[in-house]
Design a protein around this motif. Structure first.
Motif, PDB file in Angstrom:
ATOM      1  N   GLU A 121      44.806  30.354  35.709  1.00  8.28           N
ATOM      2  CA  GLU A 121      43.905  30.609  34.591  1.00  8.28           C
ATOM      3  C   GLU A 121      43.703  32.112  34.495  1.00  8.28           C
ATOM      4  N   VAL A 122      43.936  32.643  33.309  1.00 12.50           N
ATOM      5  CA  VAL A 122      43.685  34.051  33.036  1.00 12.50           C
ATOM      6  C   VAL A 122      42.532  34.101  32.060  1.00 12.50           C
ATOM      7  N   ASP A 123      41.411  34.584  32.547  1.00 10.34           N
ATOM      8  CA  ASP A 123      40.181  34.629  31.740  1.00 10.34           C
ATOM      9  C   ASP A 123      39.907  33.274  31.095  1.00 10.34           C
ATOM     10  N   GLY A 124      40.160  32.200  31.840  1.00 10.85           N
ATOM     11  CA  GLY A 124      39.870  30.845  31.382  1.00 10.85           C
ATOM     12  C   GLY A 124      41.011  30.134  30.682  1.00 10.85           C
ATOM     13  N   GLU A 125      42.058  30.836  30.293  1.00  8.30           N
ATOM     14  CA  GLU A 125      43.211  30.221  29.622  1.00  8.30           C
ATOM     15  C   GLU A 125      44.256  29.812  30.659  1.00  8.30           C
ATOM     16  N   ASP A 176      61.357  32.948  46.718  1.00  6.38           N
ATOM     17  CA  ASP A 176      61.242  33.914  47.808  1.00  6.38           C
ATOM     18  C   ASP A 176      60.217  35.007  47.522  1.00  6.38           C
ATOM     19  N   ARG A 177      59.474  34.863  46.448  1.00  9.14           N
ATOM     20  CA  ARG A 177      58.501  35.893  46.057  1.00  9.14           C
ATOM     21  C   ARG A 177      57.110  35.291  45.926  1.00  9.14           C
ATOM     22  N   ARG A 178      56.117  36.168  46.012  1.00 10.89           N
ATOM     23  CA  ARG A 178      54.719  35.769  45.812  1.00 10.89           C
ATOM     24  C   ARG A 178      54.226  36.361  44.503  1.00 10.89           C
ATOM     25  N   LEU A 179      53.518  35.557  43.752  1.00 15.01           N
ATOM     26  CA  LEU A 179      52.936  36.007  42.490  1.00 15.01           C
ATOM     27  C   LEU A 179      51.833  37.025  42.762  1.00 15.01           C
ATOM     28  N   ARG A 180      51.831  38.097  42.004  1.00 19.16           N
ATOM     29  CA  ARG A 180      50.733  39.065  42.044  1.00 19.16           C
ATOM     30  C   ARG A 180      49.810  38.717  40.876  1.00 19.16           C
ATOM     31  N   THR A 181      48.622  38.231  41.199  1.00 16.43           N
ATOM     32  CA  THR A 181      47.710  37.766  40.156  1.00 16.43           C
ATOM     33  C   THR A 181      47.294  38.884  39.213  1.00 16.43           C
ATOM     34  N   ASP A 182      47.183  40.114  39.713  1.00 16.90           N
ATOM     35  CA  ASP A 182      46.820  41.218  38.827  1.00 16.90           C
ATOM     36  C   ASP A 182      47.918  41.467  37.793  1.00 16.90           C
ATOM     37  N   SER A 183      49.177  41.307  38.193  1.00 15.08           N
ATOM     38  CA  SER A 183      50.296  41.485  37.260  1.00 15.08           C
ATOM     39  C   SER A 183      50.306  40.378  36.212  1.00 15.08           C
ATOM     40  N   ALA A 218      49.903  40.889  32.234  1.00 16.57           N
ATOM     41  CA  ALA A 218      50.948  40.384  31.326  1.00 16.57           C
ATOM     42  C   ALA A 218      50.358  39.471  30.256  1.00 16.57           C
ATOM     43  N   ALA A 219      49.341  38.707  30.631  1.00 15.33           N
ATOM     44  CA  ALA A 219      48.705  37.765  29.701  1.00 15.33           C
ATOM     45  C   ALA A 219      47.633  38.438  28.842  1.00 15.33           C
ATOM     46  N   GLY A 220      47.412  39.723  29.059  1.00 16.81           N
ATOM     47  CA  GLY A 220      46.425  40.447  28.266  1.00 16.81           C
ATOM     48  C   GLY A 220      45.000  40.163  28.700  1.00 16.81           C
ATOM     49  N   GLY A 221      44.842  39.768  29.955  1.00 15.46           N
ATOM     50  CA  GLY A 221      43.510  39.439  30.459  1.00 15.46           C
ATOM     51  C   GLY A 221      43.093  40.344  31.594  1.00 15.46           C
ATOM     52  N   HIS A 222      42.008  39.945  32.241  1.00 17.56           N
ATOM     53  CA  HIS A 222      41.446  40.764  33.314  1.00 17.56           C
ATOM     54  C   HIS A 222      41.571  40.116  34.683  1.00 17.56           C
ATOM     55  N   LYS A 223      41.408  38.789  34.739  1.00 13.39           N
ATOM     56  CA  LYS A 223      41.395  38.126  36.036  1.00 13.39           C
ATOM     57  C   LYS A 223      42.204  36.838  35.981  1.00 13.39           C
ATOM     58  N   ARG A 266      65.624  29.855  26.434  1.00 17.80           N
ATOM     59  CA  ARG A 266      65.571  29.170  25.138  1.00 17.80           C
ATOM     60  C   ARG A 266      64.484  28.093  25.093  1.00 17.80           C
ATOM     61  N   VAL A 267      64.383  27.282  26.140  1.00 16.52           N
ATOM     62  CA  VAL A 267      63.477  26.131  26.080  1.00 16.52           C
ATOM     63  C   VAL A 267      62.067  26.427  26.579  1.00 16.52           C
ATOM     64  N   ALA A 268      61.921  27.333  27.542  1.00 13.91           N
ATOM     65  CA  ALA A 268      60.575  27.664  28.040  1.00 13.91           C
ATOM     66  C   ALA A 268      59.966  28.811  27.248  1.00 13.91           C
ATOM     67  N   GLY A 269      60.822  29.666  26.670  1.00 11.33           N
ATOM     68  CA  GLY A 269      60.339  30.791  25.874  1.00 11.33           C
ATOM     69  C   GLY A 269      59.399  31.721  26.622  1.00 11.33           C
ATOM     70  N   PRO A 270      59.744  32.080  27.871  1.00 10.39           N
ATOM     71  CA  PRO A 270      58.807  32.912  28.634  1.00 10.39           C
ATOM     72  C   PRO A 270      58.794  34.361  28.189  1.00 10.39           C
ATOM     73  N   SER A 271      57.716  35.027  28.498  1.00  7.68           N
ATOM     74  CA  SER A 271      57.655  36.482  28.428  1.00  7.68           C
ATOM     75  C   SER A 271      58.147  36.954  29.790  1.00  7.68           C
ATOM     76  N   TRP A 272      59.239  37.704  29.821  1.00  9.97           N
ATOM     77  CA  TRP A 272      59.800  38.195  31.078  1.00  9.97           C
ATOM     78  C   TRP A 272      59.093  39.472  31.480  1.00  9.97           C
ATOM     79  N   CYS A 273      58.581  39.504  32.705  1.00  5.42           N
ATOM     80  CA  CYS A 273      57.822  40.663  33.173  1.00  5.42           C
ATOM     81  C   CYS A 273      57.852  40.723  34.693  1.00  5.42           C
ATOM     82  N   GLU A 274      57.294  41.776  35.247  1.00  5.66           N
ATOM     83  CA  GLU A 274      57.192  41.935  36.699  1.00  5.66           C
ATOM     84  C   GLU A 274      55.943  41.189  37.160  1.00  5.66           C
ATOM     85  N   LEU A 275      56.140  40.107  37.891  1.00  2.40           N
ATOM     86  CA  LEU A 275      55.006  39.303  38.358  1.00  2.40           C
ATOM     87  C   LEU A 275      54.897  39.233  39.875  1.00  2.40           C
TER      88      LEU A 275
END
Length: 160
Positions: free
Chosen positions: A58-62, A71-78, A82-87, A150-159
């Protein structure tokens, strides 16, 4: 190759949605489960970096979906940025099911119960194809990066 009749109900439901995307995934079933990326990689016979972890946060409730290599860990701040939120915080198990229609640990990267924004870590692009959950922790499928995009339509970014 398993038949639709002997697949878990969540996987059958997900497979029905695949027709909307003109995709016919080749499901692999692992009765002992693939609850972690390491488990999935061992079962499939690939590297953990080829496993897609589908993580609902959830990013700011969304509710949003983050696709991260095994093999990687998600960085929640990233993710929040990326989602245009704060937390960003991990979604509860109930929220995962509500947002996607699937249980945590088996959430596929697309074919969800309702629209959800998807963000994919660029490190997934190290391998093609990659492997993702097919609706349950016991089912996985390979997908090319082109089809994932094509099917997931993700925004590709450093996470990670």
């Amino acid at each position: 190759m398993p038949t639709a009749d002997n697949l878990p109900s969540a996987t059958r439901r997900w497979l029905e949605s695949c027709g909307d995307f003109d995709i016919a995934p080749k499901i692999r079933v692992f009765p002992d489960g693939t609850k972690t990326a390491i488990d999935a990689a061992r079962a499939v016979g690939c590297r953990p970096s080829q496993i897609v972890k589908s993580l609902v946060f959830e990013v700011d409730g969304e509710a949003v979906l983050a696709l991260v290599p095994g093999d990687r860990r998600l960085r929640t701040d990233s993710l929040a940025r990326a989602a245009g939120g704060h937390k960003a915080r991990r979604a509860s198990l109930d929220r995962v099911r509500e947002a996607t229609g699937f249980a945590a640990g088996g959430t596929p990267p697309f074919g969800h119960a309702r629209p959800i924004r998807v963000f994919a870590d660029r490190a997934l692009r190290r391998h093609d194809p990659v492997w993702a959950a097919a609706g349950t922790p016991t089912t996985v499928f390979p997908i090319s990066l082109a089809d994932l995009d094509r099917v997931a339509g993700p925004s590709w970014c450093e996470l990670s």
